[in-house]
Design a protein around this motif. Sequence first.
Motif, PDB file in Angstrom:
ATOM      1  N   ASN A   1      40.542  58.530  -6.536  1.00  0.00           N
ATOM      2  CA  ASN A   1      39.170  57.986  -6.874  1.00  0.00           C
ATOM      3  C   ASN A   1      38.821  56.789  -7.772  1.00  0.00           C
ATOM      4  O   ASN A   1      39.838  56.316  -8.487  1.00  0.00           O
ATOM      5  CB  ASN A   1      38.359  59.196  -7.873  1.00  0.00           C
ATOM      6  CG  ASN A   1      36.809  59.147  -7.565  1.00  0.00           C
ATOM      7  OD1 ASN A   1      36.478  58.119  -6.657  1.00  0.00           O
ATOM      8  ND2 ASN A   1      36.191  59.839  -8.287  1.00  0.00           N
TER       9      ASN A   1
ATOM     10  N   GLU B   1      35.790  56.972   3.844  1.00  0.00           N
ATOM     11  CA  GLU B   1      36.806  57.671   3.173  1.00  0.00           C
ATOM     12  C   GLU B   1      36.764  59.151   2.977  1.00  0.00           C
ATOM     13  O   GLU B   1      37.517  60.197   3.270  1.00  0.00           O
ATOM     14  CB  GLU B   1      37.300  57.167   1.914  1.00  0.00           C
ATOM     15  CG  GLU B   1      37.915  55.757   1.598  1.00  0.00           C
ATOM     16  CD  GLU B   1      39.328  56.058   2.373  1.00  0.00           C
ATOM     17  OE1 GLU B   1      40.017  56.687   1.896  1.00  0.00           O
ATOM     18  OE2 GLU B   1      39.802  55.014   3.301  1.00  0.00           O
ATOM     19  N   TYR B   2      35.362  59.617   2.865  1.00  0.00           N
ATOM     20  CA  TYR B   2      34.893  61.052   2.675  1.00  0.00           C
ATOM     21  C   TYR B   2      35.119  61.846   4.083  1.00  0.00           C
ATOM     22  O   TYR B   2      35.766  62.858   3.974  1.00  0.00           O
ATOM     23  CB  TYR B   2      33.816  61.057   2.074  1.00  0.00           C
ATOM     24  CG  TYR B   2      33.786  61.028   0.421  1.00  0.00           C
ATOM     25  CD1 TYR B   2      34.496  61.960  -0.123  1.00  0.00           C
ATOM     26  CD2 TYR B   2      33.077  60.090  -0.085  1.00  0.00           C
ATOM     27  CE1 TYR B   2      34.527  61.957  -1.549  1.00  0.00           C
ATOM     28  CE2 TYR B   2      33.328  59.886  -1.611  1.00  0.00           C
ATOM     29  CZ  TYR B   2      34.146  60.812  -2.167  1.00  0.00           C
ATOM     30  OH  TYR B   2      34.181  60.587  -3.398  1.00  0.00           O
TER      31      TYR B   2
ATOM     32  N   VAL C   1      38.992  56.564  -2.474  1.00  0.00           N
ATOM     33  CA  VAL C   1      37.642  56.317  -2.712  1.00  0.00           C
ATOM     34  C   VAL C   1      37.729  55.088  -3.496  1.00  0.00           C
ATOM     35  O   VAL C   1      38.107  55.255  -4.585  1.00  0.00           O
ATOM     36  CB  VAL C   1      36.851  57.763  -3.278  1.00  0.00           C
ATOM     37  CG1 VAL C   1      35.375  57.161  -3.281  1.00  0.00           C
ATOM     38  CG2 VAL C   1      37.251  58.885  -2.547  1.00  0.00           C
TER      39      VAL C   1
ATOM     40  N   VAL D   1      33.174  53.956   1.702  1.00  0.00           N
ATOM     41  CA  VAL D   1      33.151  55.072   0.812  1.00  0.00           C
ATOM     42  C   VAL D   1      32.801  56.402   1.615  1.00  0.00           C
ATOM     43  O   VAL D   1      33.793  57.532   1.935  1.00  0.00           O
ATOM     44  CB  VAL D   1      31.967  55.284  -0.301  1.00  0.00           C
ATOM     45  CG1 VAL D   1      32.280  56.288  -1.191  1.00  0.00           C
ATOM     46  CG2 VAL D   1      32.508  53.927  -1.210  1.00  0.00           C
TER      47      VAL D   1
ATOM     48  N   ILE E   1      32.612  52.879  -6.780  1.00  0.00           N
ATOM     49  CA  ILE E   1      31.589  52.627  -6.106  1.00  0.00           C
ATOM     50  C   ILE E   1      30.447  51.957  -7.152  1.00  0.00           C
ATOM     51  O   ILE E   1      30.341  52.373  -8.422  1.00  0.00           O
ATOM     52  CB  ILE E   1      30.634  53.889  -5.937  1.00  0.00           C
ATOM     53  CG1 ILE E   1      31.477  54.766  -4.862  1.00  0.00           C
ATOM     54  CG2 ILE E   1      29.067  53.915  -5.265  1.00  0.00           C
ATOM     55  CD1 ILE E   1      31.284  56.039  -4.655  1.00  0.00           C
TER      56      ILE E   1
END
Lengths: 274, 500
Positions: free
Chosen positions: A260, A71-72, B459, A68, B462
């Motif tokens: 996302n 990716e950011y 993304v 994550v 999560i």
Amino acid sequence: MSRIEEALKKAAHKRQMPASEGGERPAPSPAFSRTAQPSQRVDVLLEVDPLEIENVLIATAREEKTVVVEEYNKLRSAIIALTKGDKAMNTLLVTSTASQEGKSMTSLNLAISLAKEHDHTVLLVDADLRRPSLHRYLGIKPEVGLVHCLRDQLPLEKALIKTGIGKLVVLPAGEAIKDPLDMLSSNQMKDIVRELKERYSDRYVIFDTPPALPFADAGVLSGMVDSTLFVVREGVANRDDLLKTLADFKDHNLLGIVYNDAHAFMKKQDYYYY
Amino acid sequence: MENFKEIFRYLRALYRYRVLFVTAFLLVMTGIGVYSLTLPKIYSADTTVFIERNVIDSLVKGIAISPSIDDRLKVLRYALLSRDLVTKTLEQLNSQIFTKSEAEQQEYISKLIDRTNLRVRGQELFMVSIKDKSPRFARDYVNTLVGKYVEENISAKREETYGANRFLAEQIEVFKGKLEAAEDKIIQFRKKNGVYFSVDEGTTLANIRELEKQIEDIGLSQDTLRAQKKQIEQQLSNLPETIDTVTEAADNNRLTEMESRLNTLLLRYTENYPEVIRLRAEIDSLKQRLEQPGNQEKTSGTTRLTSMNPLYQELQGKAFQIDAELSSLAARKLNLQKTIAKRENELRDVPTTRKELGLLVQERDSIKNIYDDLLGRMSQSEVSKQMEISNKADTFRIVDPAVLPKVPVSPNMLKMFLLAVAGGLGCGLGLVFLLENMDNRIRDIEFLEDAGYEVLAIVPNIVDPAVAKKQKFGNVMLFAGSGLYFLCFSGVFAYLIFVS
């Protein structure tokens, strides 16, 4: 996870160790004081203990190097590349088609990612006056914010909150209001945006906004900022709605899309593809 | 690659809608399961009939003709499932249906016929089966039906054989009479025209030829005789009826002649040669006679003495003889001509008679042929009859009569179980597929890229460990619960399958 990936991760971790150490140092970076005129105030803002962010979604706030975070970081690099130019394009708006697509989370993660980079100071503005959420991610309860600046002519400085995470400063919404459109489209708002843009000319100002399909807020604000970033969450927005909304933002320097909440099946495949 | 993507897409959808899927699956499965338990139990009874081919049948092939089983097999379906036979069967079973209305009876019988299943395997076996709610009825019905069929068949076969025999006997009687009548007619005819039948045409013709030749010969002889007669008549006309008798001069002449002759002989022979002696004697006697006065006078008195001419007389006799012969020949010729005419007449009459006889003979022969044929058949029929009497011909034999079925054939619990599981799975999967296809929400980045938008970052999802834990627990509960339910459901069906 492949061996290459592991190696990459290890290398990235090593690289970050000295960076974070440097970040922890309270001493202002020479680059910062060199470029900004009213540097004293900002320095003050930065001299706080970093906020402890509990929320798992704000992966960039933690030190571990996950997919994550990578990716950011990739997103950050892309945005830096896209906004570099003769004309300063440092104001960025984050929106999406529907609610619950991860606008606030994305803006915050992007802001942290940018802020952790030495060269960038970041101001994150919670422009979602309908359902402000940034403060919740940060675990703070601000008493004043953008609403107060606009309604009560409160000086911006009073509303700004230093986070201690890199060079990240947050302007919270203050409180939720029912019909913020007039407020957002007012000249005062324009002045504030201009002021923020000019005062922090070499920094990034990121605006978190309400969803673009049901509300005009993001549309109005997009006219005041340099570029737009669109968040698309898997399995939330309808394809047709998405295309319609995206078409509206095409004229406002749409930088690109953050996809996302990609699920495991697809992620790995596309990770290699990318 | 595209296919894999599609599969992944549906797998993800399946996971996303897992609760819905499991619920639909279990609900539908339970529904079908419960339904299958309420189905009425149906029992099946069947019987096997063997078509026995007798060895004797092939042995006596050509000698005996028995009604063919093959022909019966051809119409087996119609004969066995005929309304008549089924009705008789039901009557024998004392079925309650006969207390109901005519229409109901009709319908019941029709349905029963439809339900009765007949299978023919090759030329040797046929099987009759029926499914019914009552095992007892299924058994009795099948047994009675087949029993009745076999019984009727055998009696029908016997009846046919006997009938054929009877018919042949009758026909033989009739033809015997006809044959006798025809023979009688021929005999009568022969008697009437028998004469002609000794005549052979060829011989008759030859005979006529012979006779004609004879007539010709007679004609020739007649001509010859006539010519002879003419010649004789001519000679007669030239000859005088009388001639002069012998004179002295003649005696003298004769004497000189004899003397000259004697001289001639003496030249060669002695005096003692007999001829010479005889001649001398004759001369002497002639000289004596000439010296006798009586004789002298007589001869000198009638110098010319006439008498009947012997040649003339002889010719005349010959002419008379020829005349007689001619008349005899003419009579014979006439006779022969008569005979020829008669023979020719006979020849003319022969063909018509013969034709008449031919017709009669033909008629007799054809009757005789049929009669002979019938006699041959009669003996075959007799053997067939004997075969039927001693029960040696082909026959139906019930090798496997129906027994009381204990286990219902329907509902087949295993089948119903599989159907329930498959139905549940199908419904669940179908539902998921439908939802996934109706769902127009964004699921992949390709869509965005295809639309011309740049995706800057992807993304990943999560995972909050607490949420993940909860979700995992939920999953475990869902799958364990549904698994347990499925096991119970399977257990119930397994019990039902094993009990039955």
